[in-house]
Design a protein around this motif. Structure first.
Motif, mmCIF file in Angstrom:
data_model
loop_
_atom_site.group_PDB
_atom_site.id
_atom_site.type_symbol
_atom_site.label_atom_id
_atom_site.label_comp_id
_atom_site.label_asym_id
_atom_site.label_seq_id
_atom_site.Cartn_x
_atom_site.Cartn_y
_atom_site.Cartn_z
ATOM 1 N N LEU A 21 -8.949 19.312 17.585
ATOM 2 C CA LEU A 21 -7.826 18.559 17.030
ATOM 3 C C LEU A 21 -8.190 17.073 16.908
ATOM 4 C CD1 LEU A 21 -4.826 18.760 16.176
ATOM 5 C CD2 LEU A 21 -4.229 18.413 18.571
ATOM 6 N N LYS A 22 -8.780 16.533 17.943
ATOM 7 C CA LYS A 22 -9.156 15.118 17.962
ATOM 8 C C LYS A 22 -10.103 14.782 16.808
ATOM 9 C CE LYS A 22 -11.143 11.576 20.927
ATOM 10 N NZ LYS A 22 -11.662 11.247 22.243
ATOM 11 N N GLY A 27 -7.439 7.870 12.527
ATOM 12 C CA GLY A 27 -7.025 6.735 13.342
ATOM 13 C C GLY A 27 -7.540 6.825 14.760
ATOM 14 N N PRO A 28 -7.237 5.802 15.549
ATOM 15 C CA PRO A 28 -7.646 5.823 16.958
ATOM 16 C C PRO A 28 -6.892 6.920 17.717
ATOM 17 C CG PRO A 28 -6.805 3.645 16.314
ATOM 18 C CD PRO A 28 -6.594 4.561 15.165
ATOM 19 N N ILE A 29 -7.639 7.650 18.537
ATOM 20 C CA ILE A 29 -7.048 8.771 19.283
ATOM 21 C C ILE A 29 -7.511 8.697 20.733
ATOM 22 C CG2 ILE A 29 -6.955 11.282 19.501
ATOM 23 C CD1 ILE A 29 -7.869 10.908 16.327
ATOM 24 N N GLU A 30 -6.560 8.879 21.634
ATOM 25 C CA GLU A 30 -6.872 8.960 23.056
ATOM 26 C C GLU A 30 -6.399 10.306 23.567
ATOM 27 O OE1 GLU A 30 -6.106 6.611 27.281
ATOM 28 O OE2 GLU A 30 -5.320 5.759 25.423
ATOM 29 N N LYS A 47 2.027 8.055 17.402
ATOM 30 C CA LYS A 47 2.158 9.512 17.445
ATOM 31 C C LYS A 47 1.742 10.007 18.826
ATOM 32 C CE LYS A 47 0.681 9.811 12.618
ATOM 33 N NZ LYS A 47 -0.314 10.400 11.689
ATOM 34 N N VAL A 48 2.471 11.007 19.299
ATOM 35 C CA VAL A 48 2.139 11.622 20.581
ATOM 36 C C VAL A 48 2.130 13.130 20.387
ATOM 37 C CG1 VAL A 48 2.772 11.888 23.008
ATOM 38 C CG2 VAL A 48 3.226 9.714 21.854
ATOM 39 N N ILE A 49 1.032 13.737 20.800
ATOM 40 C CA ILE A 49 0.882 15.192 20.751
ATOM 41 C C ILE A 49 0.850 15.681 22.185
ATOM 42 C CG2 ILE A 49 -0.647 17.082 20.095
ATOM 43 C CD1 ILE A 49 -1.657 15.235 17.794
ATOM 44 N N SER A 156 -3.265 19.536 12.608
ATOM 45 C CA SER A 156 -3.851 18.213 12.399
ATOM 46 C C SER A 156 -3.491 17.658 11.020
ATOM 47 C CB SER A 156 -5.370 18.238 12.587
ATOM 48 O OG SER A 156 -5.999 19.037 11.619
ATOM 49 N N GLU A 157 -3.481 18.506 10.014
ATOM 50 C CA GLU A 157 -3.106 18.065 8.664
ATOM 51 C C GLU A 157 -1.677 17.530 8.647
ATOM 52 O OE1 GLU A 157 -3.916 21.580 6.359
ATOM 53 O OE2 GLU A 157 -6.069 21.117 6.218
#
Length: 162
Positions: A21-22, A27-30, A47-49, A156-157
């Motif tokens: 997914l990452k 964009g930046p992802i943590e 955004k929060v997943i 993810s899309e």
């Protein structure tokens, strides 16, 4: 747009899905494993997943508790919710039991990523139980649990467009 992925799993399938997914998100992802790490304040993220695995019919407590503790703040974000589960046909029931109703209603997407049983990583008792479950499933003609990579891609899309 920055994205935070919070998850909890038991034997690695959830982490595999999060890694994929990452790679698919922009964009930046943590990423934060709630069973291992202290979650950051979600305020700076757009955004929060949030996700986790179903383990013997129960959603991961760390993910569930995070949602309850941060509900008001999470409702201000674009939210994605996922579960890793070997029984995708039960996913709606699991979602309702795991996430607050307000968060489910607010989420941009909710999905099941399937799941796999990595018996080589399991403790003795878990191996024993999952062995019985797999035998029963085979007798009734059910396929072995597997990760639904198409679901991860769709998720993810949708999050990229949110």
């Amino acid at each position: 747009m920055s994205t935070l992925i919070l998850y909890a799993g038991k034997y690695g399938s959830t982490e595999k899905c999060v890694d994929t997914l990452k790679k698919s998100l922009t964009g930046p992802i943590e990423t934060i494993n709630l069973n291992r790490d202290i979650p950051p304040n979600v305020s700076p993220y757009n955004k929060v997943i949030i996700g986790g695995s179903i383990y013997f019919g129960q959603f991961q407590k760390a993910s569930k508790q995070f949602c309850v503790d941060n509900l008001d703040l999470l409702k201000q974000k674009k939210i994605g919710l996922f579960m890793c589960c070997g029984n995708p046909e039960n996913i709606n029931q699991y979602m309702v039991e795991a996430f607050p109703a307000e968060l489910l209603e607010h989420a941009v997407i909710k999905d099941c990523f399937g799941g796999e049983l990595e018996r080589n990583k399991m403790k003795f008792f878990d191996k024993l139980i999952t062995g019985m479950i797999l035998k029963s499933a085979q007798k009734s003609g059910k396929p072995s649990p597997e990760i639904l990579w198409d679901s991860v891609t769709r998720f993810s899309e949708k999050m990229n467009l949110a």
